[in-house]
Scaffold this active site. Sequence first.
Site, PDB file in Angstrom:
ATOM      1  N   LEU A 127       1.080  -0.970   0.339  1.00 41.31           N
ATOM      2  CA  LEU A 127      -0.347   0.159   0.029  1.00 41.31           C
ATOM      3  C   LEU A 127       0.993   1.282   0.397  1.00 41.31           C
ATOM      4  CD1 LEU A 127      -3.095   0.677   1.731  1.00 41.31           C
ATOM      5  CD2 LEU A 127      -1.241   2.316   1.621  1.00 41.31           C
ATOM      6  N   HIS A 231       7.027   1.994  11.310  1.00 41.31           N
ATOM      7  CA  HIS A 231       7.974   3.174  11.397  1.00 41.31           C
ATOM      8  C   HIS A 231       6.791   4.243  11.228  1.00 41.31           C
ATOM      9  CE1 HIS A 231       9.464   5.896   8.366  1.00 41.31           C
ATOM     10  NE2 HIS A 231      10.633   5.538   8.330  1.00 41.31           N
TER      11      HIS A 231
END
Length: 338
Positions: A127, A231
């Site tokens: 994505l 992240h």
Amino acid sequence: MTFRLRAARADDLEHLYEMAKLTGGGFTNLPPDRNALGAKLARASEAFARDEDELADEQFVLILEDTATGAIRGTCQLMTQVGQQWPFYSYRLNTLTQYSQELDRTVRAEMLSLVTDLEGSSEVGGLFLHPNERAGGLGLLLARSRYLFIAMHRERFGDRVLAELRGIIDERGGSPFWDGVAGRFFGMGFQEADYFNAINGNQFIADLMPKHPVYVAMLDEEAKKVIGMPHPTGRAAMRMLENEGFRYDGYVDIFDGGPTMVARTDDVKSVKEAKPLKITSTTLEEGERALLATGRLSSFRSCYGARALGDEGEIAIDAQAADVLDVKIGDTVWSVAR
């Protein structure tokens, strides 16, 4: 909103390549390499063309398109059965408890074990949304449309689905986890290993990675504190996955230590709640905001729209959504609330 998600085509290659250059590394499913992306699109084309409704090792690529301008602004992928071409490796974080009667002391040691537990699962991944479009719910449209696609082609996906989130990458483009664990055995930096994996697969991990568990206590502090951490740009994605019913169960990526989220496919909220509905009106002016999808395989398309649910599997939708999806009264759409 004129954005819709559709099946990728061969002529989307340059758009994918330009987006891949913006990922910043650690994004194995979208490498900035034309040959690898071309092979991915070719494989997706084969998957969209296969009409049999049965589980096989396939990959689907979807593209986010602005229907008003034709601009390509995002992408996502679905892998139907991981670990078939080569093993699907993860680290599993677990605990070993030991007791010494002489010392009257219990010691608990966390370990990272190399496993292939998730082999055979389906995967949602790849994505990416263009930085200029990260507002207005387009990331949610990309993410949740994948679950509508699964619901609409349920027989072609496994009983378990996973999502790998990118781990912590430092300002140099390196990975503290890689440097503290695998990098010590491979003689290559994270970027090199990550790129090699994206292009050639991870069989080299099986060839070179020590098979014995790694004791977390023996790692440096920088590696320890990023185990299972997404992240910063992936924290919202992690929350979306949790809202869908995915959970972190101690599996982490072997390269950057990012968390792998896992769910039973039929328990994923957007899969469970998606239903086929017959359109009775395309002129709805006010209604509940929803995701709408139609089509099969290469004709799949999805978008946001307004809906009003009727009796016995009927739905009214707004005119713009009907135009973006190219549907009319009597057609079928699948839908879930936004």
